[in-house]
Write a protein that holds these residues in place. Structure first.
Motif, PDB file in Angstrom:
ATOM      1  N   LYS A 143      -8.617  -5.753  12.123  1.00  0.00           N
ATOM      2  CA  LYS A 143      -7.462  -5.061  12.714  1.00  0.00           C
ATOM      3  C   LYS A 143      -7.079  -5.664  14.068  1.00  0.00           C
ATOM      4  N   ASP A 176      -2.568  -0.189  -7.301  1.00  0.00           N
ATOM      5  CA  ASP A 176      -2.811   0.969  -8.164  1.00  0.00           C
ATOM      6  C   ASP A 176      -1.537   1.323  -8.934  1.00  0.00           C
ATOM      7  N   ALA A 236      -6.700   9.393   2.050  1.00  0.00           N
ATOM      8  CA  ALA A 236      -7.797   9.115   1.113  1.00  0.00           C
ATOM      9  C   ALA A 236      -8.864   8.244   1.757  1.00  0.00           C
ATOM     10  N   ILE A 295      -7.964  -1.830   3.768  1.00  0.00           N
ATOM     11  CA  ILE A 295      -9.160  -1.082   3.363  1.00  0.00           C
ATOM     12  C   ILE A 295     -10.038  -0.832   4.592  1.00  0.00           C
ATOM     13  N   VAL A 307       4.694  -1.886  -3.061  1.00  0.00           N
ATOM     14  CA  VAL A 307       3.732  -2.867  -3.579  1.00  0.00           C
ATOM     15  C   VAL A 307       2.344  -2.262  -3.441  1.00  0.00           C
ATOM     16  N   GLY A 352      -4.949   6.179  15.145  1.00  0.00           N
ATOM     17  CA  GLY A 352      -6.307   6.705  15.196  1.00  0.00           C
ATOM     18  C   GLY A 352      -6.632   7.312  13.845  1.00  0.00           C
ATOM     19  N   GLY A 363       0.840  -1.200   0.000  1.00  0.00           N
ATOM     20  CA  GLY A 363       0.000   0.000   0.000  1.00  0.00           C
ATOM     21  C   GLY A 363       0.873   1.247   0.000  1.00  0.00           C
ATOM     22  N   SER A 422       0.200   5.433  -1.787  1.00  0.00           N
ATOM     23  CA  SER A 422      -0.514   6.626  -1.328  1.00  0.00           C
ATOM     24  C   SER A 422      -0.712   6.590   0.186  1.00  0.00           C
ATOM     25  N   GLY A 423      -1.281   7.660   0.695  1.00  0.00           N
ATOM     26  CA  GLY A 423      -1.647   7.725   2.106  1.00  0.00           C
ATOM     27  C   GLY A 423      -0.471   7.497   3.050  1.00  0.00           C
ATOM     28  N   SER A 481      -2.124  -2.124  12.148  1.00  0.00           N
ATOM     29  CA  SER A 481      -3.420  -2.391  12.777  1.00  0.00           C
ATOM     30  C   SER A 481      -4.184  -1.069  12.788  1.00  0.00           C
ATOM     31  N   ASN A 489       1.322  -2.582   5.301  1.00  0.00           N
ATOM     32  CA  ASN A 489       0.452  -1.423   5.501  1.00  0.00           C
ATOM     33  C   ASN A 489      -0.856  -1.460   4.708  1.00  0.00           C
ATOM     34  N   TYR A 515     -14.000  -4.301   9.908  1.00  0.00           N
ATOM     35  CA  TYR A 515     -12.752  -3.547  10.077  1.00  0.00           C
ATOM     36  C   TYR A 515     -12.140  -3.821  11.447  1.00  0.00           C
ATOM     37  N   ILE A 538      -8.051  -8.812   2.456  1.00  0.00           N
ATOM     38  CA  ILE A 538      -7.006  -7.786   2.288  1.00  0.00           C
ATOM     39  C   ILE A 538      -6.330  -7.487   3.629  1.00  0.00           C
TER      40      ILE A 538
HETATM   41  N1  LIG Z   1      -6.208   6.685   7.594  1.00  0.00           N
HETATM   42  C1  LIG Z   1      -6.553   6.332   8.810  1.00  0.00           C
HETATM   43  O1  LIG Z   1      -7.192   7.090   9.537  1.00  0.00           O
HETATM   44  C2  LIG Z   1      -6.141   5.000   9.349  1.00  0.00           C
HETATM   45  C3  LIG Z   1      -6.327   4.739  10.710  1.00  0.00           C
HETATM   46  C4  LIG Z   1      -5.947   3.512  11.229  1.00  0.00           C
HETATM   47  C5  LIG Z   1      -5.379   2.566  10.404  1.00  0.00           C
HETATM   48  N2  LIG Z   1      -5.199   2.833   9.085  1.00  0.00           N
HETATM   49  C6  LIG Z   1      -4.604   1.782   8.273  1.00  0.00           C
HETATM   50  O2  LIG Z   1      -3.463   2.284   7.615  1.00  0.00           O
HETATM   51  C7  LIG Z   1      -3.303   1.623   6.361  1.00  0.00           C
HETATM   52  C8  LIG Z   1      -3.172   2.664   5.254  1.00  0.00           C
HETATM   53  O3  LIG Z   1      -4.313   3.470   5.285  1.00  0.00           O
HETATM   54  P1  LIG Z   1      -4.418   4.825   4.440  1.00  0.00           P
HETATM   55  O4  LIG Z   1      -5.322   5.703   5.173  1.00  0.00           O
HETATM   56  O5  LIG Z   1      -3.084   5.291   4.049  1.00  0.00           O
HETATM   57  O6  LIG Z   1      -5.211   4.260   3.166  1.00  0.00           O
HETATM   58  P2  LIG Z   1      -5.224   4.780   1.639  1.00  0.00           P
HETATM   59  O7  LIG Z   1      -6.496   4.262   1.088  1.00  0.00           O
HETATM   60  O8  LIG Z   1      -4.895   6.233   1.576  1.00  0.00           O
HETATM   61  O9  LIG Z   1      -4.006   3.968   1.016  1.00  0.00           O
HETATM   62  C9  LIG Z   1      -4.043   2.565   0.984  1.00  0.00           C
HETATM   63  C10 LIG Z   1      -3.164   2.078  -0.153  1.00  0.00           C
HETATM   64  O10 LIG Z   1      -3.270   0.638  -0.172  1.00  0.00           O
HETATM   65  C11 LIG Z   1      -3.514   0.232  -1.506  1.00  0.00           C
HETATM   66  N3  LIG Z   1      -4.254  -1.033  -1.489  1.00  0.00           N
HETATM   67  C12 LIG Z   1      -5.565  -1.218  -1.216  1.00  0.00           C
HETATM   68  N4  LIG Z   1      -5.869  -2.528  -1.323  1.00  0.00           N
HETATM   69  C13 LIG Z   1      -4.725  -3.166  -1.665  1.00  0.00           C
HETATM   70  C14 LIG Z   1      -4.398  -4.519  -1.916  1.00  0.00           C
HETATM   71  N5  LIG Z   1      -5.308  -5.478  -1.865  1.00  0.00           N
HETATM   72  N6  LIG Z   1      -3.121  -4.817  -2.220  1.00  0.00           N
HETATM   73  C15 LIG Z   1      -2.166  -3.848  -2.294  1.00  0.00           C
HETATM   74  N7  LIG Z   1      -2.423  -2.554  -2.091  1.00  0.00           N
HETATM   75  C16 LIG Z   1      -3.691  -2.211  -1.767  1.00  0.00           C
HETATM   76  C17 LIG Z   1      -4.303   1.363  -2.133  1.00  0.00           C
HETATM   77  O11 LIG Z   1      -4.207   1.341  -3.556  1.00  0.00           O
HETATM   78  C18 LIG Z   1      -3.615   2.579  -1.518  1.00  0.00           C
HETATM   79  O12 LIG Z   1      -2.502   2.991  -2.271  1.00  0.00           O
HETATM   80  C19 LIG Z   1      -4.514   0.707   6.213  1.00  0.00           C
HETATM   81  O13 LIG Z   1      -4.166  -0.596   6.626  1.00  0.00           O
HETATM   82  C20 LIG Z   1      -5.512   1.314   7.163  1.00  0.00           C
HETATM   83  O14 LIG Z   1      -6.466   0.381   7.630  1.00  0.00           O
HETATM   84  C21 LIG Z   1      -5.562   4.027   8.543  1.00  0.00           C
END
Ligand SMILES: NC(=O)c1ccc[n+]([C@@H]2O[C@H](COP(=O)([O-])OP(=O)(O)OC[C@H]3O[C@@H](n4cnc5c(N)ncnc54)[C@H](O)[C@@H]3O)[C@@H](O)[C@H]2O)c1
Length: 273
Positions: free
Chosen positions: A178, A56, A210, A112, A53, A205, A30, A33-34, A160, A109, A174, A132
Motif C-alpha cells: 500500500k 468473482d 468482507a 487483498i 472488474v 482506515g 474490485g 463487493s465491499g 492505498s 480499488n 500489506y 494484486i
Molecule cells: N476494508 C478496509 O478496512 C480497508 C482499509 C484500507 C484499505 N482497503 C482497501 O480497499 C480495497 C477494497 O477493500 P474491501 O474491504 O472492499 O475488500 P473486499 O474483500 O470486501 O472486496 C474486494 C473486491 O476485490 C475483488 N478482488 C480481489 N482480488 C482481485 C483481483 N486479483 N482482481 C480483481 N478483483 C479482485 C474481490 O473479489 C472483491 O470483490 C482494497 O484495496 C483494500 O486493501 C480496505
C-alpha cells in the motif's frame, strides 16, 4: 461482506451529486463487493456509466442486478478479470473503449489484505500481495492512461490504505504494497499531470467490509480494541469512502493531484499509548 450488494440507494442516498460525473465512463476494479461496490452505487447515483472488474463472477452478476434494480436506466457492464492478469486487463480496457469510446475515471480499488507474522510469511504470499495490490494497480493505471492521455482528460483514484502511510506489525506485505501504491500515485501524478490527468489515492482506515470481517473471523483482528484505538471510536463505512471517491473524481477536486487522502477516523493522527 457488510453491504452485501443490497444497500438500497434511493433519493435518501448518503452521497452528494456532482453534475460533471453524469455520463462519465468509470472503471471500478474490485467493484463487485465491499468498498468497490459502494463506489459503484455512489457513481451510479451520480449518473455515471460503470464497468465493474472483479475476479468473482457471481458477485459481479449480483452487483449488476442490484445496480439495475436501483437505477434501471443506467449503463453497467461487468468483466470477470484478475487485475494482476496484464493481458486480461488490456482486454477489458479495449472492450470498454469499444463500447463507450473513452475512459474518464479509474477506481483502482481491487486489493487483498495480508496479516501474518513476518517470519511465517511465505514468498508466495508476499508475491501474491504485491501482484494484486501493486502490479494490478500499475497494469490498470497504465491501460486507463493510454485512453486518458489521448483524451487529455481523466482521473485515476488508487486505493492505498492508512497502512501505506503508517506501519503495523504482521503486515509487512500489506503495508509495503500500500506504500508502493501511495508512491506510484505521486509518480503518475507528476508524469501525467501535463496531459490533463489527475492521479490521487485514498488511504482508508478500518472499514467494515468482507476483508475486515474475514480478519475478525480468523481471530486476526479485535474489533473492540480497534474501536477503542480510533479517535472517532468507530470503524468507517464503505459509503463514507465512496463519498470521498466521488468528490475526488469530480471537478470540485480539480486542483487535487498526487494527493493521498487519509480517511481513518483519526487513527494515523493518534500516537499516545
Ligand atoms: N476494508 C478496509 O478496512 C480497508 C482499509 C484500507 C484499505 N482497503 C482497501 O480497499 C480495497 C477494497 O477493500 P474491501 O474491504 O472492499 O475488500 P473486499 O474483500 O470486501 O472486496 C474486494 C473486491 O476485490 C475483488 N478482488 C480481489 N482480488 C482481485 C483481483 N486479483 N482482481 C480483481 N478483483 C479482485 C474481490 O473479489 C472483491 O470483490 C482494497 O484495496 C483494500 O486493501 C480496505
Amino acid at each position: 461482506m457488510s453491504n452485501q450488494n443490497t444497500v438500497a440507494q434511493t433519493e435518501s442516498a448518503p452521497w452528494a451529486r456532482y453534475a460533471d460525473l453524469k455520463d462519465k465512463v468509470v472503471v471500478i476494479t474490485g467493484g463487485a463487493s465491499g468498498i468497490g461496490f459502494s463506489m459503484a452505487q455512489a457513481f451510479a447515483y451520480n449518473g455515471a456509466k460503470l464497468a465493474l472488474v472483479d475476479i468473482d463472477a457471481n458477485a459481479l452478476a449480483k452487483a449488476r442486478d442490484t445496480l439495475l434494480g436501483e437505477y434501471p436506466q443506467m449503463a453497467v457492464a461487468v468483466y470477470t478479470c484478475a487485475v494482476n492478469d496484464q493481458a486480461g486487463v488490456q482486454n477489458v480496457f479495449a472492450q470498454v473503449q469499444n463500447s463507450w469510446g473513452r475512459v474518464d475515471v479509474l477506481l483502482n480499488n481491487a486489493g487483498i489484505s495480508m496479516n501474518t507474522p513476518t517470519l511465517e510469511l511465505s514468498g508466495d504470499d508476499w508475491r501474491r500481495a504485491m501482484d494484486i495490490n501493486v502490479n494490478g494497480v500499475f497494469y490498470c493505471a497504465q491501460e486507463a492512461a493510454r485512453c486518458m492521455v489521448e483524451q487529455k482528460q481523466g482521473v485515476i483514484l488508487n486505493m492505498s490504505s492508512m497502512y501505506g502511510v503508517v506501519a503495523a506489525p504482521q503486515r509487512a506485505a500489506y503495508c509495503a504494497s500500500k506504500a508502493a501504491v501511495a508512491m506510484l500515485t505521486k509518480v503518475l501524478a507528476n508524469e501525467w499531470g501535463e496531459h490533463g490527468l489527475r492521479v490521487n489515492a485514498i488511504a482508508p482506515g478500518y472499514v467494515r467490509t468482507a476483508l475486515v470481517d474475514d480478519l475478525v473471523a480468523r481471530g486476526r483482528m479485535d474489533l473492540d480494541a480497534l474501536t477503542a484505538r480510533t479517535p472517532s471510536r468507530r470503524l468507517g463505512t464503505p459509503e463514507e469512502i465512496a463519498a470521498l471517491a466521488i468528490f475526488m473524481a469530480s471537478e470540485q477536486a480539480a486542483f487535487m493531484n498526487g494527493h493521498v487522502a487519509v480517511a481513518d477516523g483519526g487513527w494515523s493522527a493518534y500516537s499516545y499509548i
